[in-house]
Design an enzyme around this catalytic site. Structure first.
Site, short mmCIF file in Angstrom:
data_model
loop_
_atom_site.label_atom_id
_atom_site.label_comp_id
_atom_site.label_asym_id
_atom_site.label_seq_id
_atom_site.Cartn_x
_atom_site.Cartn_y
_atom_site.Cartn_z
N ASP A 130 -3.32 2.81 4.17
CA ASP A 130 -1.88 3.05 4.04
C ASP A 130 -1.27 1.89 3.27
O ASP A 130 -1.47 0.71 3.62
CB ASP A 130 -1.26 3.15 5.45
CG ASP A 130 0.20 3.53 5.41
OD1 ASP A 130 0.54 4.66 5.82
OD2 ASP A 130 1.02 2.69 4.96
N ILE A 131 -0.52 2.21 2.22
CA ILE A 131 0.10 1.16 1.40
C ILE A 131 1.20 0.49 2.24
O ILE A 131 1.99 1.18 2.90
CB ILE A 131 0.68 1.76 0.11
CG1 ILE A 131 -0.44 2.45 -0.68
CG2 ILE A 131 1.35 0.69 -0.74
CD1 ILE A 131 0.01 3.22 -1.89
N ASP A 139 5.74 7.09 -7.63
CA ASP A 139 4.66 8.05 -7.98
C ASP A 139 3.61 7.38 -8.86
O ASP A 139 2.41 7.57 -8.66
CB ASP A 139 5.24 9.26 -8.73
CG ASP A 139 5.89 10.25 -7.79
OD1 ASP A 139 5.80 10.05 -6.57
OD2 ASP A 139 6.50 11.21 -8.28
N GLU A 178 1.84 8.05 1.42
CA GLU A 178 1.17 6.87 0.85
C GLU A 178 -0.10 6.54 1.63
O GLU A 178 -0.57 5.42 1.65
CB GLU A 178 2.16 5.69 0.78
CG GLU A 178 2.39 4.85 2.01
CD GLU A 178 3.00 5.54 3.23
OE1 GLU A 178 3.03 6.79 3.29
OE2 GLU A 178 3.39 4.82 4.15
N ASN A 184 9.79 2.46 -3.53
CA ASN A 184 10.64 3.63 -3.84
C ASN A 184 12.11 3.23 -3.89
O ASN A 184 12.83 3.61 -4.82
CB ASN A 184 10.46 4.69 -2.75
CG ASN A 184 9.36 5.67 -3.09
OD1 ASN A 184 8.98 5.80 -4.23
ND2 ASN A 184 8.85 6.34 -2.08
N1 LIG Z 1 7.20 8.10 -4.76
C1 LIG Z 1 6.66 8.70 -3.71
N2 LIG Z 1 6.94 8.29 -2.47
C2 LIG Z 1 6.37 8.89 -1.41
C3 LIG Z 1 5.47 9.98 -1.59
N3 LIG Z 1 5.07 10.37 -0.36
C4 LIG Z 1 5.67 9.56 0.54
N4 LIG Z 1 6.44 8.67 -0.10
C5 LIG Z 1 7.29 7.63 0.46
O1 LIG Z 1 6.49 6.66 1.14
C6 LIG Z 1 7.35 5.99 2.05
C7 LIG Z 1 6.61 5.72 3.34
O2 LIG Z 1 7.42 4.92 4.12
P1 LIG Z 1 7.05 4.45 5.56
O3 LIG Z 1 6.33 5.53 6.29
O4 LIG Z 1 8.28 3.89 6.18
O5 LIG Z 1 5.99 3.33 5.36
P2 LIG Z 1 5.99 2.01 4.53
O6 LIG Z 1 7.30 1.73 3.86
O7 LIG Z 1 4.84 2.08 3.61
O8 LIG Z 1 5.80 0.91 5.64
P3 LIG Z 1 4.45 0.60 6.41
O9 LIG Z 1 3.54 1.81 6.29
O10 LIG Z 1 4.87 0.40 7.81
O11 LIG Z 1 3.87 -0.61 5.80
C8 LIG Z 1 8.58 6.86 2.27
O12 LIG Z 1 9.67 6.24 1.63
C9 LIG Z 1 8.22 8.16 1.51
O13 LIG Z 1 9.36 8.73 0.91
C10 LIG Z 1 5.22 10.40 -2.92
O14 LIG Z 1 4.47 11.34 -3.16
N5 LIG Z 1 5.82 9.75 -3.95
#
Ligand SMILES: Nc1nc2c(ncn2[C@@H]2O[C@H](COP(=O)(O)OP(=O)(O)OP(=O)(O)O)[C@@H](O)[C@H]2O)c(=O)[nH]1
Length: 331
Positions: free
Chosen positions: A209-210, A226, A252, A217
């Protein structure tokens, strides 16, 4: 064979029949040898169908001339020859062969009538010509229609094949990254389990997980987000070995399937990935973007349900996030 029968029954001269037989044997052997020796391989029609059909029409015209008693058979056999075109030739060629057969027969009958009017009585020959002149083009037309239908069906089959390929692509691939999607990951996992039914080798999965992806974003926009996901998938893919599977799990999150891998080896692979992700330019065309990832690693216990393995990897990922991110933990 027909010629031999005609000679035996006294319906044809054996000299003429022998000459025709030699012509047929030489022609057929020539065509057969050309095909068997591969000389026609580069041709659009390696079976030389068109040449064989033209040859048959010419031979049948000659047979008409040397078999006055059985000449009525020849246009019938010509019609049969024309039908073959439907299976291999394009429609235009079927038509052309139809007219060629009429032309060839016309010339043959004309010459026979001119040379031997006592055998080929002109009025009777006119009828012998008129009927095939109507029927042969009609059969050629039918062959052309069948050929057009065959070509249309082939195109439809090709289009269907492409569409099925596209449907399969859509059903198995993640559109953004091009990686296998979750459903396909399960299929590949199943396949891997079936392949290694001995149960002795170790299979690991890693949930990645990123970290703080939401910031990317929020700060740079969804499009850059993306792009970062695509590049992240590319970086990880370069670290895979043959047989490893990387899939987009959703958002992500990514999932790794590492067959024949111990947990220690899995951790080493993840460390390689972590280092590969360290260069900021890797992540985006915007070099200021930098991110890390956390991962949960686990080995599948033999005969364990997949959901249980995934739950363990998820718990390890959760712990990695809580212990400060940018790390991989094993459960
Ligand atoms: N650009 C883009 N963003 C995405 C996609 N799928 C999910 N996201 C975004 O990924 C983000 C995930 O956020 P969180 O679940 O809060 O996790 P995080 O910010 O990575 O924080 P941690 O996982 O706790 O380190 C959200 O803002 C989603 O909108 C996608 O296909 N494209």
């Amino acid at each position: 064979m027909l010629e031999a029968l005609a000679v035996w029954m006294g319906l044809a001269s054996w000299v003429q029949a022998s000459m025709l037989a030699v012509l047929i044997i030489v022609g057929q052997c020539g065509i057969y040898l050309a095909i068997r020796t591969g000389r026609t391989k580069g041709f659009k029609d390696p079976a030389l169908t068109l040449m064989q059909m033209v040859f048959a029409i010419v031979v049948l015209t000659l047979a008409y001339a040397i078999n006055p008693s059985a000449r009525g058979l020849m246009p019938m056999i010509m019609a049969l020859v024309l039908v073959f075109g439907a299976f291999i030739l394009p429609p235009a060629r079927c038509w052309q062969l139809g007219w060629l057969s009429v032309f060839s027969l016309g010339i043959g009958i004309g010459l026979c009538t001119w040379q031997a009017p006592h055998i080929f009585e002109p009025r009777i020959e006119l009828f012998h010509f008129l009927l095939p002149a109507l029927v042969l083009p009609a059969i050629a037309k039918l062959a052309a229609q069948l050929s057009a239908l065959r070509i249309k069906l082939r195109h439809q089959k090709d289009a269907l094949g492409l569409a099925l390929g596209k449907v399969h692509e859509l059903a198995t691939r993640d559109e953004l990254t091009g990686l296998p999607n979750r459903r396909h990951f399960y299929e590949l996992w199943d396949y891997e389990l079936q392949r290694r039914h001995d149960g002795h080798t170790t299979l690991c999965i890693c949930l990645l997980d990123i970290d703080h992806f939401k910031h990317i974003n929020d700060r740079y926009g969804h499009q850059v987000g993306d792009e970062a996901l695509r590049l992240f998938a590319n970086i990880l893919s370069t670290c895979l070995r043959a047989g490893d599977v990387l899939a987009r799990w959703g958002g992500e999150e990514f999932m790794l399937l590492l067959p024949d891998t111990t947990p220690d080896e899995a951790l080493k692979i993840l460390e390689r990935m972590r280092l590969a992700c360290n260069t900021p330019v890797n992540w985006s065309s915007n070099p200021t973007i930098q991110a890390t990832f956390s991962a949960g690693v686990t080995a599948q216990i033999p005969r364990e349900e997949r959901d249980e393995t995934i739950a363990r990897a998820d718990a390890a990922l959760y712990a990695a996030k809580h212990q400060g991110r940018n790390q991989a933990l094993l459960r």
